[in-house]
Enzyme design. Structure first.
Site, PDB file in Angstrom:
ATOM      1  N   LYS A 203      45.873  41.908  45.836  1.00 57.70           N
ATOM      2  CA  LYS A 203      45.665  40.605  45.195  1.00 57.70           C
ATOM      3  C   LYS A 203      46.817  39.666  45.540  1.00 57.70           C
ATOM      4  O   LYS A 203      46.614  38.481  45.810  1.00 57.70           O
ATOM      5  CB  LYS A 203      45.514  40.782  43.677  1.00 57.70           C
TER       6      LYS A 203
ATOM      7  N   GLN B  28      46.361  44.266  35.085  1.00 56.59           N
ATOM      8  CA  GLN B  28      45.597  45.284  35.821  1.00 56.59           C
ATOM      9  C   GLN B  28      45.220  46.425  34.885  1.00 56.59           C
ATOM     10  O   GLN B  28      46.073  46.963  34.171  1.00 56.59           O
ATOM     11  CB  GLN B  28      46.434  45.793  37.017  1.00 56.59           C
TER      12      GLN B  28
ATOM     13  N   ASP C  45      40.947  36.583  34.656  1.00 54.83           N
ATOM     14  CA  ASP C  45      40.134  37.795  34.755  1.00 54.83           C
ATOM     15  C   ASP C  45      38.952  37.732  33.793  1.00 54.83           C
ATOM     16  O   ASP C  45      38.064  38.590  33.851  1.00 54.83           O
ATOM     17  CB  ASP C  45      40.983  39.034  34.438  1.00 54.83           C
TER      18      ASP C  45
HETATM   19  N1  GUN Z   1      40.718  47.381  37.224  1.00 57.42           N
HETATM   20  C1  GUN Z   1      39.625  47.604  37.983  1.00 57.42           C
HETATM   21  N2  GUN Z   1      39.030  46.430  38.312  1.00 57.42           N
HETATM   22  C2  GUN Z   1      39.780  45.460  37.763  1.00 57.42           C
HETATM   23  C3  GUN Z   1      39.687  44.042  37.758  1.00 57.42           C
HETATM   24  O1  GUN Z   1      38.784  43.414  38.329  1.00 57.42           O
HETATM   25  N3  GUN Z   1      40.657  43.393  37.081  1.00 57.42           N
HETATM   26  C4  GUN Z   1      41.648  44.058  36.438  1.00 57.42           C
HETATM   27  N4  GUN Z   1      42.548  43.336  35.784  1.00 57.42           N
HETATM   28  N5  GUN Z   1      41.764  45.351  36.405  1.00 57.42           N
HETATM   29  C5  GUN Z   1      40.831  46.056  37.074  1.00 57.42           C
END
Ligand code: GUN
Length: 294
Positions: A54, A98, A121
Site C-alpha cells: 500500500k 491493518q 477503509d
Molecule cells: N486485512 C485484510 N484486508 C484488509 C483491508 O482491505 N484493509 C485492512 N485495513 N486490513 C485488511
C-alpha cells in the site's frame, strides 16, 4: 466458449494513472500531496506485506505515506494513540488500520477511534451502518468490496434484479460486498461455512463473489453457464514447479471454470490490485474534502 478474463491489473493500472494525475493537480493547488497513514500491529507477515504494498502504491501515485508499526504485544492505548496521532496530523488525510489486530486489542474500539473524515477503509461503524441502510450513503466504502463492484461495472454486468451469491461473510469483504450488491438492486444470497448445499445455491447465481479464503473451494461445475465470477481469494499453496516453492490460487477452480463462466477474474491480477487502487481513490477523496473544508 472460453470465459472473458476480467483484467483487474489493467483496470487498476488505468485508474492509478488517473489518480496520479489528480494527485499532481492536488499538490499544485495546495502545496502538499494527499497523505495516507497506516497502523500495523503484530507480526503477521501477510499484513506487513500488505502495508508495504500500500505504501509503495502511494509512492507510485505521488502520495505521502507514514506507518506506525507496533509489536504483537502492543497495548490498546498504544494502538489508539497511533490512530490519534494520525487523526491530528494535517498531512494525513486517510487512515488505514491493518487487520487483523493482535488478540488483546479491541478492534471495534480502534476502528471507532478513526476520524470519520479520514476513514478511507470504510470500517468505522458509522460508515458500515450507512452502507447498509436504504437511502443513506457511506462517506467511504471498504476497498476490496468496492474493487469488486468496479470490476463488475467494467465487465458490463447488469446487477438490476440479478441473482448474486456471496460466499463468505467477513467484515472486510463478504458482509460489505453483500450490502453494496443489495444497493445495486441485485437479489443477494450470503453463504458461509454452515450453508447447506452450497453447490445448489451457486448454480442459481448470475454473479458469484467468492471470498471464503479456501483454495479452489468453489468447483467449476457449481457455476451457472455464463455466470460472472469475482474471485477474492488469495491462497498460498505449495508448488514444487515454482522457483519459490509456492503459488497463489483463488477460491475458485480457475482453469475448468473458464469453460463455463461468462467472465472471471484471475488470481493474482484480479481483485488484489483493485483493493489498493480503491484505497488510493478513497485517500484522494478524503484529501480533497479535508483541503476544501480548510
Ligand atoms: N486485512 C485484510 N484486508 C484488509 C483491508 O482491505 N484493509 C485492512 N485495513 N486490513 C485488511
Amino acid at each position: 466458449m472460453s470465459a472473458t478474463i476480467i483484467d483487474g491489473k489493467a483496470i487498476a493500472d488505468r485508474i492509478q494513472a488517473e489518480i496520479a494525475e489528480d494527485a499532481a493537480r492536488f499538490q499544485a493547488q495546495y502545496g502538499y500531496p494527499p497523505g495516507l497513514g497506516a497502523v500495523l500491529a503484530g507480526d503477521n507477515p501477510a499484513s506487513a506485506q500488505y502495508v508495504r504494498m500500500k505504501r509503495r502504491a502511494c509512492e507510485k501515485v505521488g502520495f505521502h505515506s507514514v506507518a506506525h508499526v507496533m509489536t504483537a504485544s502492543s497495548t490498546q492505548d498504544e494502538v489508539e494513540a497511533a490512530v490519534s496521532a494520525l487523526n491530528a496530523d494535517p498531512h494525513i488525510h486517510g487512515i488505514l488500520v491493518q487487520l487483523p489486530l493482535p488478540p488483546q486489542i479491541n478492534e471495534e474500539r480502534v476502528l471507532r477511534a478513526v476520524s470519520l473524515d479520514k476513514d478511507v477503509d470504510g470500517f468505522h461503524p458509522i460508515n458500515i451502518g450507512m452502507l447498509g441502510m436504504k437511502g443513506r450513503e457511506a462517506l467511504f466504502t471498504p476497498a476490496t468490496p468496492t474493487g469488486c463492484m468496479v470490476l463488475l461495472k467494467e465487465a458490463g454486468v447488469n446487477l438490476e434484479g440479478a441473482n448474486a451469491v456471496v460466499i463468505g461473510r467477513s467484515n472486510i469483504v463478504g458482509l460489505p460486498v453483500a450490502l453494496m450488491l443489495m444497493k445495486a438492486n441485485a437479489t443477494v444470497t450470503v453463504c458461509h461455512s454452515r450453508t447447506r448445499d452450497l453447490p445448489a445455491i451457486v448454480r442459481q447465481a448470475d454473479v458469484v463473489i467468492a471470498a471464503i479464503g479456501r483454495p479452489e473451494y468453489v468447483k467449476a461445475d457449481w457455476l451457472k453457464p455464463g455466470a460472472t465470477v469475482i474471485d477474492v481469494g488469495t491462497n498460498r499453496v505449495d508448488d514444487p514447479s515454482d522457483e519459490r516453492g509456492y503459488k497463489f490460487v483463488g477460491d475458485v477452480e480457475f482453469e475448468p471454470a473458464l469453460g463455463i463462466a461468462g467472465a472471471i477474474t484471475k488470481v493474482p491480477g484480479g481483485v488484489g490490485p483493485m483493493t489498493i487502487t480503491m484505497l488510493l481513490h478513497n485517500t484522494l477523496k478524503a484529501a480533497r474534502r479535508i483541503a476544501a473544508a480548510g
